[in-house]
Motif scaffolding. Structure first.
Motif, mmCIF file in Angstrom:
data_model
loop_
_atom_site.group_PDB
_atom_site.id
_atom_site.type_symbol
_atom_site.label_atom_id
_atom_site.label_comp_id
_atom_site.label_asym_id
_atom_site.label_seq_id
_atom_site.Cartn_x
_atom_site.Cartn_y
_atom_site.Cartn_z
ATOM 1 N N TYR B 24 0.906 -1.193 0.131
ATOM 2 C CA TYR B 24 -0.152 -0.131 -0.122
ATOM 3 C C TYR B 24 0.854 0.970 0.326
ATOM 4 C CZ TYR B 24 -4.204 2.942 1.681
ATOM 5 O OH TYR B 24 -4.585 3.881 0.880
ATOM 6 N N LEU B 25 0.815 1.453 -0.851
ATOM 7 C CA LEU B 25 1.474 3.252 -1.188
ATOM 8 C C LEU B 25 1.082 4.174 -0.777
ATOM 9 C CD1 LEU B 25 3.390 2.063 -4.797
ATOM 10 C CD2 LEU B 25 4.601 1.810 -2.529
ATOM 11 N N THR B 26 2.018 5.183 0.327
ATOM 12 C CA THR B 26 1.177 6.114 0.960
ATOM 13 C C THR B 26 1.878 7.154 0.782
ATOM 14 O OG1 THR B 26 2.771 5.779 2.598
ATOM 15 C CG2 THR B 26 0.788 4.858 3.219
ATOM 16 N N GLY B 27 3.463 7.231 -0.593
ATOM 17 C CA GLY B 27 3.243 8.698 -1.336
ATOM 18 C C GLY B 27 2.422 8.882 -1.623
ATOM 19 N N ASP B 28 1.402 9.308 -2.396
ATOM 20 C CA ASP B 28 -0.004 10.158 -2.720
ATOM 21 C C ASP B 28 0.034 11.112 -1.646
ATOM 22 O OD1 ASP B 28 -0.842 7.896 -1.889
ATOM 23 O OD2 ASP B 28 -1.954 7.293 -4.384
ATOM 24 N N TRP B 29 -0.212 10.642 -0.254
ATOM 25 C CA TRP B 29 -0.526 11.749 0.628
ATOM 26 C C TRP B 29 -0.252 12.772 0.462
ATOM 27 C CZ3 TRP B 29 -1.546 8.682 5.545
ATOM 28 C CH2 TRP B 29 -1.791 7.320 5.917
ATOM 29 N N LYS B 30 1.160 13.333 0.223
ATOM 30 C CA LYS B 30 2.255 13.647 0.026
ATOM 31 C C LYS B 30 1.688 15.218 -0.753
ATOM 32 C CE LYS B 30 6.878 12.790 -1.297
ATOM 33 N NZ LYS B 30 5.803 10.807 -1.542
ATOM 34 N N THR B 31 2.413 16.354 0.011
ATOM 35 C CA THR B 31 2.232 17.598 -0.738
ATOM 36 C C THR B 31 3.921 18.341 -1.076
ATOM 37 O OG1 THR B 31 1.307 19.404 0.557
ATOM 38 C CG2 THR B 31 -0.375 18.544 -0.806
ATOM 39 N N LEU B 32 4.402 18.020 -0.159
ATOM 40 C CA LEU B 32 5.479 18.172 0.191
ATOM 41 C C LEU B 32 6.199 17.219 -0.548
ATOM 42 C CD1 LEU B 32 5.342 20.784 2.754
ATOM 43 C CD2 LEU B 32 5.826 21.580 0.791
ATOM 44 N N LYS B 33 7.745 17.197 -0.371
ATOM 45 C CA LYS B 33 8.608 15.880 -0.922
ATOM 46 C C LYS B 33 10.166 16.443 -0.076
ATOM 47 C CE LYS B 33 9.937 16.116 -5.656
ATOM 48 N NZ LYS B 33 10.666 15.386 -7.164
ATOM 49 N N PRO B 34 10.669 15.765 0.612
ATOM 50 C CA PRO B 34 12.195 16.119 1.204
ATOM 51 C C PRO B 34 13.385 16.339 -0.415
ATOM 52 C CG PRO B 34 11.587 13.724 2.033
ATOM 53 C CD PRO B 34 10.080 14.358 1.192
ATOM 54 N N VAL B 35 13.817 16.728 -0.514
ATOM 55 C CA VAL B 35 14.967 16.887 -1.331
ATOM 56 C C VAL B 35 16.291 17.649 -0.056
ATOM 57 C CG1 VAL B 35 16.356 18.362 -3.090
ATOM 58 C CG2 VAL B 35 13.307 18.142 -3.050
ATOM 59 N N LYS B 84 22.070 19.441 9.844
ATOM 60 C CA LYS B 84 23.373 20.474 8.683
ATOM 61 C C LYS B 84 22.094 21.139 7.714
ATOM 62 C CE LYS B 84 27.390 18.561 10.013
ATOM 63 N NZ LYS B 84 27.834 19.665 10.281
ATOM 64 N N LYS B 85 20.829 20.736 8.758
ATOM 65 C CA LYS B 85 20.016 21.878 7.595
ATOM 66 C C LYS B 85 20.180 21.383 5.927
ATOM 67 C CE LYS B 85 17.934 23.535 10.926
ATOM 68 N NZ LYS B 85 17.114 22.604 11.588
ATOM 69 N N ALA B 86 20.570 20.120 5.833
ATOM 70 C CA ALA B 86 21.126 19.717 4.711
ATOM 71 C C ALA B 86 19.384 18.964 3.705
ATOM 72 C CB ALA B 86 21.751 18.436 4.780
ATOM 73 N N ILE B 87 18.273 19.101 4.517
ATOM 74 C CA ILE B 87 17.119 18.886 3.810
ATOM 75 C C ILE B 87 16.092 19.584 3.753
ATOM 76 C CG2 ILE B 87 14.951 17.402 3.772
ATOM 77 C CD1 ILE B 87 16.865 15.126 5.084
ATOM 78 N N GLU B 88 15.540 19.824 2.841
ATOM 79 C CA GLU B 88 14.496 20.546 2.519
ATOM 80 C C GLU B 88 12.966 20.316 1.326
ATOM 81 O OE1 GLU B 88 14.116 25.202 -0.405
ATOM 82 O OE2 GLU B 88 16.363 24.042 -0.365
ATOM 83 N N MET B 89 12.226 20.941 2.276
ATOM 84 C CA MET B 89 10.626 20.632 1.156
ATOM 85 C C MET B 89 10.482 21.135 0.569
ATOM 86 S SD MET B 89 10.175 18.044 3.812
ATOM 87 C CE MET B 89 8.861 17.016 3.455
ATOM 88 N N VAL B 90 10.410 20.936 -0.918
ATOM 89 C CA VAL B 90 9.683 21.424 -1.609
ATOM 90 C C VAL B 90 8.946 20.646 -2.762
ATOM 91 C CG1 VAL B 90 11.907 21.364 -2.219
ATOM 92 C CG2 VAL B 90 11.064 20.145 -3.452
ATOM 93 N N HIS B 91 7.817 21.886 -2.940
ATOM 94 C CA HIS B 91 6.552 21.580 -3.496
ATOM 95 C C HIS B 91 7.233 20.281 -4.856
ATOM 96 C CE1 HIS B 91 2.788 22.934 -2.017
ATOM 97 N NE2 HIS B 91 4.257 24.059 -1.232
ATOM 98 N N GLU B 92 5.980 19.375 -4.660
ATOM 99 C CA GLU B 92 6.032 18.521 -5.994
ATOM 100 C C GLU B 92 5.892 18.918 -7.403
ATOM 101 O OE1 GLU B 92 5.515 13.523 -4.615
ATOM 102 O OE2 GLU B 92 3.784 14.346 -4.149
#
Lengths: 320, 92
Positions: B24-35, B84-92
């Motif tokens: 069951y893929l829950t990935g489609d719940w998100k609006t922001l993804k980590p980069v 390290k503030k290396a992760i940023e959340m961006v809109h998919e």
């Protein structure tokens, strides 16, 4: 009692995931983090059992299961009785020579509803009978699964759907039950309070709870973004604030002897590091009504309760 | 998500769940993804410890962190907690 187990973060990352991805907890779920961290502390074969609650629902939505180990769902009130039964069955199988493992650990998980209110009689009985199991209470401070109703674990002044904040009542009028102290009073060998923000401490405590011979009780704070009304990314930040404000101090009691754990010990030794409880309350929407002129006095009340409980804990730890 | 449903004769008795949640893929719940900024990241694995969904992966062979966006729900805990503030959340 000191655990000989040493671990690095890489060791944990290379351990197989017991609570698998694809469970349907909300984004930013505190209990899911708690479960993942605790299940990293296991030492061999385990059987888990879970009282009805958020984490039982989200991890086993038929026909899917997020558990890669034997898992039994029980009703709200009897998770400790269930764990006691599992442990006794394992003992009987071992006696008959039918158990292929040397030892199987039993973990019982329950939320605050299944522990503070509904499950306490089964828990008290299992603790009194001295079954060898680890009981994990993930405390999200209300019945979040059914829609944020107040429980015995909801703190004073918090809004829930059954303790609404209006013009007359400022949220829940009663106080949080000191459940971990009640468990210490049972005379069980290991009781601890932990938080997922201090994950190293939490994982070590979970391991100690598994290693100890007899019942062990772990009280873990597990924020809920939906019920506590905050942004999903703040889960760990809020847990850290709970420890730094002494709302949820970290300690363990081995055979009834209290001792503070490192993050709280620092505050005991340097009281200037203790943050006012206001900082913890203002980041959560469930306390928003306290920041109005008519209910401001409740914040002072909460601060007084927290200070009193902290002082009492320091006395128990011989640090007053 | 469940395209092939079992009939009542095929399902195991006593309500035993028979499909792994990883189906069951829950990935489609998100609006922001980590980069992740690979330059800043020191692979401390704190994001791994704090991910509620096990969506931060660790590959011991190449010794590197990855994000499994099939399961990431985009809560953003990793971005807030990264020292390290290396992760940023961006809109998919």
């Amino acid at each position: 009692m000191a655990s000989k187990w040493k671990f690095t973060t890489k060791d944990l990352a290379e351990k197989p995931e017991i609570l698998m991805s694809g469970h349907r907890a909300c984004a930013g779920c505190g209990p899911a983090i708690v479960y993942r961290q605790i299940l990293k502390a296991t030492r061999g074969p385990i059987i888990a059992t879970n009282a009805t609650g958020c984490m039982e629902v989200v991890s086993t939505i038929y026909p899917y299961t997020a558990w890669s180990i034997p898992f039994i769902h029980t009703a709200f009130e009897n998770v400790a009785a269930n764990a006691a039964g599992i442990e006794t069955a394992l003992k009987a199988l071992k006696k008959k020579g039918q158990l292929k493992y040397d030892h199987v650990d039993v973990i019982a998980f329950a939320g605050d509803g299944g522990t503070y209110d509904i499950g306490i009689q089964a828990l008290s009985g299992a603790a009194e009978r001295g079954h060898d199991f680890l009981y994990v209470l993930y405390d999200n401070e209300a019945y979040m699964n059914t829609g944020i109703q107040r429980s015995g674990g909801t703190p004073h002044g918090a809004w829930t759907t059954t303790s609404p904040a209006g013009r007359v009542i400022p949220g829940k009028p009663e106080y949080k039950k000191p459940i971990a102290d009640i468990m210490v009073a049972h005379g069980i060998p290991y009781v601890a309070a932990a938080s997922p923000a201090h994950w190293r401490d939490l994982i070590t405590k979970a391991r100690k709870g598994l290693e100890v011979n007899g019942p062990a009780f772990l009280h873990v704070i597990a924020p809920c973004p939906r019920g506590w009304r905050y942004d999903t990314s703040k889960t760990i930040e809020i847990t850290r604030l709970a420890v730094d404000t002494c709302v949820f101090p970290l300690w363990e009691a081995i055979d009834g002897e209290y001792a503070l754990s490192a993050p709280s010990k620092v505050i005991a030794l340097k009281p200037e590091r203790k943050i006012p409880v206001k900082d913890y309350l203002k980041v959560q929407g469930r306390f928003r009504h306290l920041f109005t002129p008519e209910f401001e006095h409740v914040i002072d009340e909460i601060q007084q309760i927290i200070d009193r409980r902290w002082k009492r804990l320091l006395k128990k730890c011989d640090m007053a | 998500m469940t395209s092939e449903q079992k009939g009542w004769k095929e399902i195991p008795i006593a309500g035993v769940c028979w499909r792994p949640a990883t189906d069951y893929l829950t990935g489609d719940w998100k609006t922001l993804k980590p980069v992740r900024d690979k330059e800043k990241c020191n692979k401390c694995l704190i994001c791994y410890m704090f991910c509620p969904d096990g969506a931060v992966t660790w590959d011991p062979e190449i010794e590197d962190i990855g994000f499994n966006l099939d399961y990431c729900k985009g809560c953003g805990i990793c971005a807030v907690e990264c020292p390290k503030k290396a992760i940023e959340m961006v809109h998919e």
